[in-house]
Design a protein around this motif. Structure first.
Motif, PDB file in Angstrom:
ATOM      1  N   LYS A 104     -13.935 -24.962   5.620  1.00 58.46           N
ATOM      2  CA  LYS A 104     -13.154 -23.888   6.234  1.00 58.46           C
ATOM      3  C   LYS A 104     -12.774 -22.829   5.204  1.00 58.46           C
ATOM      4  O   LYS A 104     -12.823 -21.631   5.482  1.00 58.46           O
ATOM      5  N   GLU A 105     -12.384 -23.289   3.999  1.00 59.70           N
ATOM      6  CA  GLU A 105     -11.987 -22.351   2.952  1.00 59.70           C
ATOM      7  C   GLU A 105     -13.163 -21.478   2.528  1.00 59.70           C
ATOM      8  O   GLU A 105     -13.011 -20.277   2.287  1.00 59.70           O
ATOM      9  N   LYS A 106     -14.341 -22.095   2.448  1.00 60.19           N
ATOM     10  CA  LYS A 106     -15.531 -21.318   2.077  1.00 60.19           C
ATOM     11  C   LYS A 106     -15.830 -20.256   3.121  1.00 60.19           C
ATOM     12  O   LYS A 106     -16.205 -19.129   2.801  1.00 60.19           O
ATOM     13  N   ALA A 107     -15.658 -20.644   4.394  1.00 60.94           N
ATOM     14  CA  ALA A 107     -15.907 -19.689   5.478  1.00 60.94           C
ATOM     15  C   ALA A 107     -14.913 -18.537   5.406  1.00 60.94           C
ATOM     16  O   ALA A 107     -15.270 -17.369   5.627  1.00 60.94           O
ATOM     17  N   LYS A 108     -13.653 -18.860   5.093  1.00 63.28           N
ATOM     18  CA  LYS A 108     -12.639 -17.813   4.979  1.00 63.28           C
ATOM     19  C   LYS A 108     -12.934 -16.881   3.799  1.00 63.28           C
ATOM     20  O   LYS A 108     -12.801 -15.662   3.903  1.00 63.28           O
ATOM     21  N   GLU A 109     -13.320 -17.475   2.675  1.00 65.04           N
ATOM     22  CA  GLU A 109     -13.629 -16.685   1.486  1.00 65.04           C
ATOM     23  C   GLU A 109     -14.797 -15.743   1.740  1.00 65.04           C
ATOM     24  O   GLU A 109     -14.817 -14.602   1.286  1.00 65.04           O
ATOM     25  N   LYS A 110     -15.777 -16.257   2.479  1.00 64.39           N
ATOM     26  CA  LYS A 110     -16.951 -15.445   2.794  1.00 64.39           C
ATOM     27  C   LYS A 110     -16.562 -14.256   3.662  1.00 64.39           C
ATOM     28  O   LYS A 110     -17.062 -13.136   3.489  1.00 64.39           O
ATOM     29  N   ALA A 111     -15.630 -14.514   4.618  1.00 62.54           N
ATOM     30  CA  ALA A 111     -15.204 -13.450   5.522  1.00 62.54           C
ATOM     31  C   ALA A 111     -14.372 -12.401   4.793  1.00 62.54           C
ATOM     32  O   ALA A 111     -14.390 -11.223   5.140  1.00 62.54           O
ATOM     33  N   LYS A 112     -13.642 -12.841   3.763  1.00 63.78           N
ATOM     34  CA  LYS A 112     -12.757 -11.928   3.041  1.00 63.78           C
ATOM     35  C   LYS A 112     -13.400 -11.338   1.778  1.00 63.78           C
ATOM     36  O   LYS A 112     -12.737 -10.664   1.003  1.00 63.78           O
ATOM     37  N   LYS A 113     -14.667 -11.624   1.581  1.00 59.60           N
ATOM     38  CA  LYS A 113     -15.338 -11.284   0.326  1.00 59.60           C
ATOM     39  C   LYS A 113     -15.245  -9.798  -0.004  1.00 59.60           C
ATOM     40  O   LYS A 113     -15.032  -9.399  -1.141  1.00 59.60           O
ATOM     41  N   HIS A 114     -15.410  -8.943   1.008  1.00 63.27           N
ATOM     42  CA  HIS A 114     -15.430  -7.499   0.778  1.00 63.27           C
ATOM     43  C   HIS A 114     -14.100  -6.839   1.099  1.00 63.27           C
ATOM     44  O   HIS A 114     -14.018  -5.627   1.180  1.00 63.27           O
ATOM     45  N   LYS A 115     -13.089  -7.648   1.332  1.00 63.21           N
ATOM     46  CA  LYS A 115     -11.775  -7.094   1.642  1.00 63.21           C
ATOM     47  C   LYS A 115     -10.894  -7.115   0.404  1.00 63.21           C
ATOM     48  O   LYS A 115     -10.973  -8.024  -0.414  1.00 63.21           O
ATOM     49  N   LYS A 116     -10.030  -6.097   0.297  1.00 61.90           N
ATOM     50  CA  LYS A 116      -9.083  -6.042  -0.811  1.00 61.90           C
ATOM     51  C   LYS A 116      -7.995  -7.080  -0.597  1.00 61.90           C
ATOM     52  O   LYS A 116      -7.348  -7.092   0.439  1.00 61.90           O
ATOM     53  N   PRO A 117      -7.805  -7.968  -1.560  1.00 66.92           N
ATOM     54  CA  PRO A 117      -6.807  -9.031  -1.361  1.00 66.92           C
ATOM     55  C   PRO A 117      -5.385  -8.468  -1.336  1.00 66.92           C
ATOM     56  O   PRO A 117      -5.058  -7.542  -2.066  1.00 66.92           O
ATOM     57  N   SER A 118      -4.603  -8.985  -0.434  1.00 62.24           N
ATOM     58  CA  SER A 118      -3.183  -8.641  -0.350  1.00 62.24           C
ATOM     59  C   SER A 118      -2.382  -9.916  -0.500  1.00 62.24           C
ATOM     60  O   SER A 118      -2.942 -10.971  -0.783  1.00 62.24           O
ATOM     61  N   LYS A 119      -1.084  -9.843  -0.290  1.00 63.28           N
ATOM     62  CA  LYS A 119      -0.286 -11.073  -0.418  1.00 63.28           C
ATOM     63  C   LYS A 119      -0.750 -12.073   0.642  1.00 63.28           C
ATOM     64  O   LYS A 119      -0.904 -11.743   1.814  1.00 63.28           O
ATOM     65  N   PRO A 120      -1.026 -13.295   0.244  1.00 63.55           N
ATOM     66  CA  PRO A 120      -1.623 -14.293   1.152  1.00 63.55           C
ATOM     67  C   PRO A 120      -0.749 -14.521   2.377  1.00 63.55           C
ATOM     68  O   PRO A 120       0.394 -14.917   2.277  1.00 63.55           O
ATOM     69  N   GLN A 121      -1.341 -14.241   3.565  1.00 61.74           N
ATOM     70  CA  GLN A 121      -0.595 -14.424   4.807  1.00 61.74           C
ATOM     71  C   GLN A 121      -0.287 -15.893   5.071  1.00 61.74           C
ATOM     72  O   GLN A 121       0.731 -16.234   5.642  1.00 61.74           O
ATOM     73  N   ASN A 122      -1.211 -16.774   4.653  1.00 61.05           N
ATOM     74  CA  ASN A 122      -0.958 -18.186   4.925  1.00 61.05           C
ATOM     75  C   ASN A 122       0.251 -18.689   4.144  1.00 61.05           C
ATOM     76  O   ASN A 122       1.074 -19.443   4.659  1.00 61.05           O
ATOM     77  N   VAL A 123       0.425 -18.250   2.906  1.00 57.26           N
ATOM     78  CA  VAL A 123       1.577 -18.656   2.106  1.00 57.26           C
ATOM     79  C   VAL A 123       2.862 -18.070   2.707  1.00 57.26           C
ATOM     80  O   VAL A 123       3.884 -18.739   2.799  1.00 57.26           O
ATOM     81  N   GLU A 124       2.781 -16.810   3.131  1.00 57.29           N
ATOM     82  CA  GLU A 124       3.946 -16.176   3.756  1.00 57.29           C
ATOM     83  C   GLU A 124       4.372 -16.937   5.007  1.00 57.29           C
ATOM     84  O   GLU A 124       5.559 -17.186   5.235  1.00 57.29           O
ATOM     85  N   LYS A 125       3.385 -17.336   5.805  1.00 55.46           N
ATOM     86  CA  LYS A 125       3.685 -18.073   7.036  1.00 55.46           C
ATOM     87  C   LYS A 125       4.294 -19.432   6.714  1.00 55.46           C
ATOM     88  O   LYS A 125       5.227 -19.890   7.386  1.00 55.46           O
ATOM     89  N   LEU A 126       3.763 -20.082   5.665  1.00 61.47           N
ATOM     90  CA  LEU A 126       4.289 -21.397   5.280  1.00 61.47           C
ATOM     91  C   LEU A 126       5.743 -21.300   4.838  1.00 61.47           C
ATOM     92  O   LEU A 126       6.581 -22.121   5.210  1.00 61.47           O
ATOM     93  N   TRP A 127       6.053 -20.267   4.013  1.00 61.55           N
ATOM     94  CA  TRP A 127       7.449 -20.086   3.595  1.00 61.55           C
ATOM     95  C   TRP A 127       8.345 -19.825   4.805  1.00 61.55           C
ATOM     96  O   TRP A 127       9.448 -20.347   4.913  1.00 61.55           O
ATOM     97  N   GLY A 128       7.839 -18.970   5.714  1.00 65.19           N
ATOM     98  CA  GLY A 128       8.611 -18.670   6.918  1.00 65.19           C
ATOM     99  C   GLY A 128       8.893 -19.909   7.745  1.00 65.19           C
ATOM    100  O   GLY A 128       9.994 -20.109   8.273  1.00 65.19           O
ATOM    101  N   THR A 129       7.880 -20.795   7.844  1.00 64.70           N
ATOM    102  CA  THR A 129       8.037 -22.037   8.611  1.00 64.70           C
ATOM    103  C   THR A 129       9.075 -22.955   7.973  1.00 64.70           C
ATOM    104  O   THR A 129       9.907 -23.558   8.653  1.00 64.70           O
TER     105      THR A 129
END
Length: 701
Positions: A585-610
Motif C-alpha cells: 500500500k505504501e509503495k502504491a501511495k508513493e507512486k501516486a505522490k511521486k510527482h507531487k510536491k510534498p506537504s505536511k503529511p495528512q495521515n500524521v495530522e489525522k492521527l494526532w487529531g484522532t
C-alpha cells in the motif's frame, strides 16, 4: 409570556435564616440507611457480574486521598453511571466512585416552607453534578404500588413519596425513607434524579443540575405521578410552572423522557413538548394506558450516528433502559455508527456486557437481534478479554439455534472470528505488595549452619513455578519482584499461587547400612535416635517427591514452550503478511505522490487529531450546561486543531502514540483550561451585551 424553552435563571431565594426542622422531620417517618426490597428480584440491574474500570490508584500526598475514578478522571464506570464495587474495584482504598455504597452525601437541612410543607436546603455550596443524596425507601412491585396509592388516598395522606425505579419496581419513601424525601418539586429545578447501576441493583440518586448556593432549596422535577387520585397544586413559582401535579390522568409532563435519555436519543425537551402539542388529539390512539413515555414520539425520532460526546450518554442510557422503543432507538444509533475510533470507544465502555444484557430481554425481536449481531460483527476485534468477561459468547451460541437463517449466519460468523482471538494477559493490580521472600537463586550455607540445625540441611524454599495445577502458568514481574499466575482456560490472573494437585503417596524405604558396617549398640534405640531416623526418612521422602514433581514440571514446561513457539510462529507469519500488505500500500501511495510536491503529511495530522479527540471532549463537556452543546463541540474541535498544529510544527513526520502519558495529558488539560477560560470571558461578555440589548428593546410601561 416566557417561552418554556428559554426559562431565565432568576436569583435563587436563600433560606439561611429558617430554623432547622431536621430533628422534627425525622420523627415523621422511619429512617433507612439503604433501600428495603419486597423481594430479591426487584430493582435488579440485570448484571450477573460486576463491571470493572481500567483506573489505577492515584494518591495525592497533599490531600491524603485517592483520586482514582474521580470527577475529572477517564473512568468508564463513572461516565456510564456505574459504581465501582468493593473488592472488585482495582483502584484501591478510597475509590471516588463508591458514593452510594459509602453514603457520601452533601450536608443538608430540613426546613419549613411557606406552602409546600417541609423542604430541603443546602448547608454549603454544592457544585454542578455533585451527588447530593440517595432516594431511599421500600422497593415494591407495581401491584403493591397501585394498592398503596389507593390506601394512602383513603387515609387522606397529604403527600406521597413514590418514585419509579423500573417499570415493575417503585421506591416508596412515604413511611420509610431518607432525608431525600423532603426535596420538593420544581418546574425549573436545580437538581435531577439519575439511575445508577450499583452491583446487582439499580439505585436512584439526586444530583446537582447546576451550582446550588448555600441556603438554597434543593428541588427536582418529579416527572411522575406521585400524588395519587387527587391532583395537587404546584407552588414552585417558576415562569414555566405547569400549575398542577398528579390526578387520575397523567399529565404530559409525567410522560416526558428523562433528561439523560432525551440527550442520548439526540432530542430536546422542547422538541418533545412541541410534538405533544401538535399530536395531542391523537394521544388516546397512539398511547397505551400504562405507558410511562410518549411511545409514538420515540418511534418518530430520526436518530443519527454517535459522535465522541454521545458514547457515554448512549451506553449509560442503554444499560438502564426498560422501554423497548427507547432501546431500539439507542441500538439504531450504534448501528449507524461506522467510525472505527468511536466503535472502539463503545467497546471500552462495557459495550459487550451491555449488548449481552439487551440480548437477554424477554421482549426482544428478530429485527433488533439482527442489528445487534451486525454491530458486533463490525466492532474492532483485538483480544478475547472483553468478549470472555461479558459472557456474550454463550448468549450468541443460544441465539444461533434460531429458525431465522440470517441470525444463524451472523452468529456463526461471530463465533468463528472470536474463536481465532487470543487472550491478552496483564499483571493483576496489587492491593498490597506480594510476598517476595522467594529468591530465584539457591541460597548457599556453611557447615556451621548445618551443625546449628542438628546436622541436617534446611529444606529449600519452594520454587513458585513448580508443582502448578493443570492449566496454570507462572510469569515473573520485574516491577514487583514477584511471580503472578494465570489460567488461559478460566481467564484468571492472581498473585496467590494456586494449590498444587494432590499426588499419590509414594512409599520410600529408608536406606540401611551394610550389616558389617553397623556399629554395635543397644537393642533398644534411644528417643533421640528414633526421632533422628524419622526425620531422615521424612527428608528423603520429601526429596524424592520434589524430584518427581520437578520432572513432571519440566515436561509440562517443555510442552508449553513448544506450543508457545507454534503460536509465535503463527503470529510472525500473520505479521509478515500484514507487513507485506502495508508495504504494498505504501509503495502504491508513493507512486501516486511521486510527482507531487510534498506537504505536511495528512495521515500524521489525522492521527494526532484522532488522539487528541479521545481526550478533549471529556475535558470540556462540563461547560455544556452554560454554553450549550454546539459551542462545546466547536471549542473541542478548535482545541484539537490547535494542539495538532503545534505537534506538526515540532515534527510533521512524527507518528503520535495511541495513548498519551500522564505528563502530556496534564499539559493538554492546562492548555484546554486556559482556552476555555478565555472563551468563557468572551461568551459571558457577549451574553450580557445581548441581554442589555434585549432589555432596551422592550417597550417601557
Amino acid at each position: 409570556m416566557t417561552d418554556e424553552g428559554e426559562v431565565r435563571q432568576k436569583t435563587p431565594q436563600l433560606y439561611l435564616d429558617e430554623v432547622s426542622k431536621t430533628e422534627e422531620a425525622l420523627k415523621t417517618f422511619q429512617p433507612l440507611e439503604k433501600c428495603w426490597y419486597q423481594n430479591k428480584s426487584l430493582g435488579s440491574s440485570g448484571q450477573t457480574e460486576y463491571m470493572t474500570c481500567d483506573c489505577t490508584e492515584q494518591w495525592d500526598s497533599v490531600k491524603g486521598q485517592n483520586g482514582a475514578c474521580g470527577e475529572d478522571s477517564e473512568c468508564i464506570n463513572r461516565a456510564t453511571s456505574v459504581e465501582c464495587v468493593g473488592d472488585d474495584c482495582g483502584c484501591g482504598d478510597g475509590c471516588q466512585n463508591q458514593r452510594f455504597q459509602r453514603q457520601i452525601y452533601e450536608p443538608v437541612t430540613v426546613f419549613q416552607t411557606e406552602l409546600k410543607g417541609y423542604g430541603l436546603r443546602a448547608d454549603k455550596v454544592i457544585t454542578e453534578s455533585s451527588f447530593i443524596y440517595e432516594y431511599i425507601g421500600e422497593v415494591i412491585s407495581e401491584e403493591t404500588f397501585r394498592k398503596r396509592m389507593v390506601s394512602y388516598d383513603e387515609k387522606k395522606f397529604k403527600h406521597f413519596y413514590f418514585m419509579m425505579l423500573k417499570k415493575d419496581a417503585f421506591i416508596d419513601a412515604t413511611v420509610k425513607g431518607s432525608l431525600a424525601r423532603f426535596a420538593n418539586h420544581s418546574c425549573n429545578p436545580n437538581a435531577y434524579v439519575d439511575k445508577w447501576v450499583v452491583g446487582d441493583k439499580l439505585r436512584m440518586g439526586i444530583f446537582a443540575k447546576r451550582t446550588i448556593q448555600k441556603g438554597e432549596e434543593i428541588t427536582f422535577d418529579y416527572n411522575v405521578d406521585r400524588y395519587g387520585a387527587q391532583s395537587q397544586p404546584c407552588y414552585c413559582g417558576e415562569p414555566n410552572c405547569i400549575k398542577f401535579m398528579g390526578g387520575k390522568t397523567q399529565t404530559d409532563a409525567a410522560l416526558l423522557l428523562p433528561e439523560g435519555i432525551s440527550e442520548a436519543l439526540g432530542v430536546s425537551v422542547q422538541q418533545e413538548k412541541q410534538w405533544l402539542k401538535e399530536n395531542k388529539h391523537l394521544r388516546t390512539k397512539q398511547q397505551k394506558s400504562k405507558s410511562t413515555i410518549n411511545e409514538q414520539f420515540v418511534k418518530d425520532i430520526q436518530v443519527s450516528p454517535l459522535d465522541d460526546f454521545d458514547v457515554t450518554k448512549v451506553m449509560s442510557s442503554l444499560m438502564k433502559s426498560q422501554d423497548l422503543p427507547i432501546t431500539k432507538k439507542l441500538i439504531e444509533r450504534i448501528y449507524l455508527t461506522n467510525d472505527d475510533n468511536i466503535n472502539l470507544s463503545i467497546v471500552k465502555v462495557h459495550g459487550y456486557k451491555t449488548l449481552s444484557t439487551v440480548l437477554q430481554s424477554e421482549d426482544i425481536d428478530d429485527e433488533l437481534i439482527i442489528k445487534i449481531l451486525k454491530i458486533l460483527n463490525k466492532w474492532p476485534k483485538l483480544t478475547r478479554n472483553k468478549i470472555s468477561s461479558s459472557k456474550i459468547e454463550d448468549k450468541i451460541k443460544d441465539i444461533s439455534s434460531s429458525e431465522n437463517e440470517e441470525i444463524q449466519l451472523l452468529c456463526q460468523q461471530l463465533l468463528d472470528e472470536w474463536s481465532k482471538l487470543q487472550m491478552a494477559y496483564r499483571i493483576p493490580k496489587l492491593s498490597q505488595k506480594p510476598n517476595t521472600s522467594y529468591s530465584r537463586s539457591i541460597r548457599s550455607h556453611t557447615p556451621e549452619e548445618d551443625t546449628n540445625n542438628g546436622g541436617y540441611e534446611q529444606p529449600a524454599e519452594e520454587d513458585p513455578t513448580a508443582n502448578l495445577p493443570e492449566g496454570w502458568q507462572a510469569e515473573y514481574s520485574a516491577e514487583h519482584e514477584a511471580y503472578y499466575y494465570y489460567n488461559e482456560v478460566e481467564n484468571i490472573t492472581t498473585w496467590e499461587k494456586p494449590s498444587p494437585p494432590v499426588q499419590s503417596p509414594v512409599k520410600i524405604e529408608s536406606p540401611r547400612k551394610p550389616r558389617e558396617s553397623r556399629e554395635p549398640r543397644d537393642s533398644t534405640p534411644s528417643f533421640n535416635e528414633a526421632k533422628l531416623a524419622q526425620l531422615e526418612a521424612e527428608r528423603l521422602q520429601q526429596a524424592k517427591m520434589m524430584q518427581f514433581n520437578e520432572v513432571q514440571n519440566k515436561q509440562k514446561m517443555l510442552l508449553d514452550l513448544i506450543n508457545q513457539n507454534h503460536k509465535q510462529a503463527e503470529q510472525r507469519r500473520a505479521l509478515d503478511k500484514l507487513k507485506q500488505q502495508s508495504e504494498a500500500k505504501e509503495k502504491a501511495k508513493e507512486k501516486a505522490k511521486k510527482h507531487k510536491k510534498p506537504s505536511k503529511p495528512q495521515n500524521v495530522e489525522k492521527l494526532w487529531g484522532t488522539v487528541f479527540a479521545k481526550y478533549i471532549p471529556n475535558f470540556v463537556k462540563k461547560h455544556e450546561s452554560e454554553i450549550g452543546r454546539d459551542n462545546v463541540k466547536g471549542c473541542a474541535r478548535d482545541i484539537v486543531k490547535l494542539l495538532t498544529d503545534k505537534e506538526l510544527a515540532k515534527d510533521n513526520k512524527k507518528v503520535p502514540p495511541t495513548e498519551l502519558e500522564n505528563v502530556k495529558l496534564k499539559k493538554i488539560k492546562d492548555f484546554t483550561k486556559s482556552y476555555m477560560e478565555k472563551f468563557l470571558i468572551k461568551y459571558r461578555s457577549k451574553h450580557r451585551r445581548d441581554e442589555i440589548s434585549n432589555d432596551n428593546k422592550k417597550p417601557k410601561m
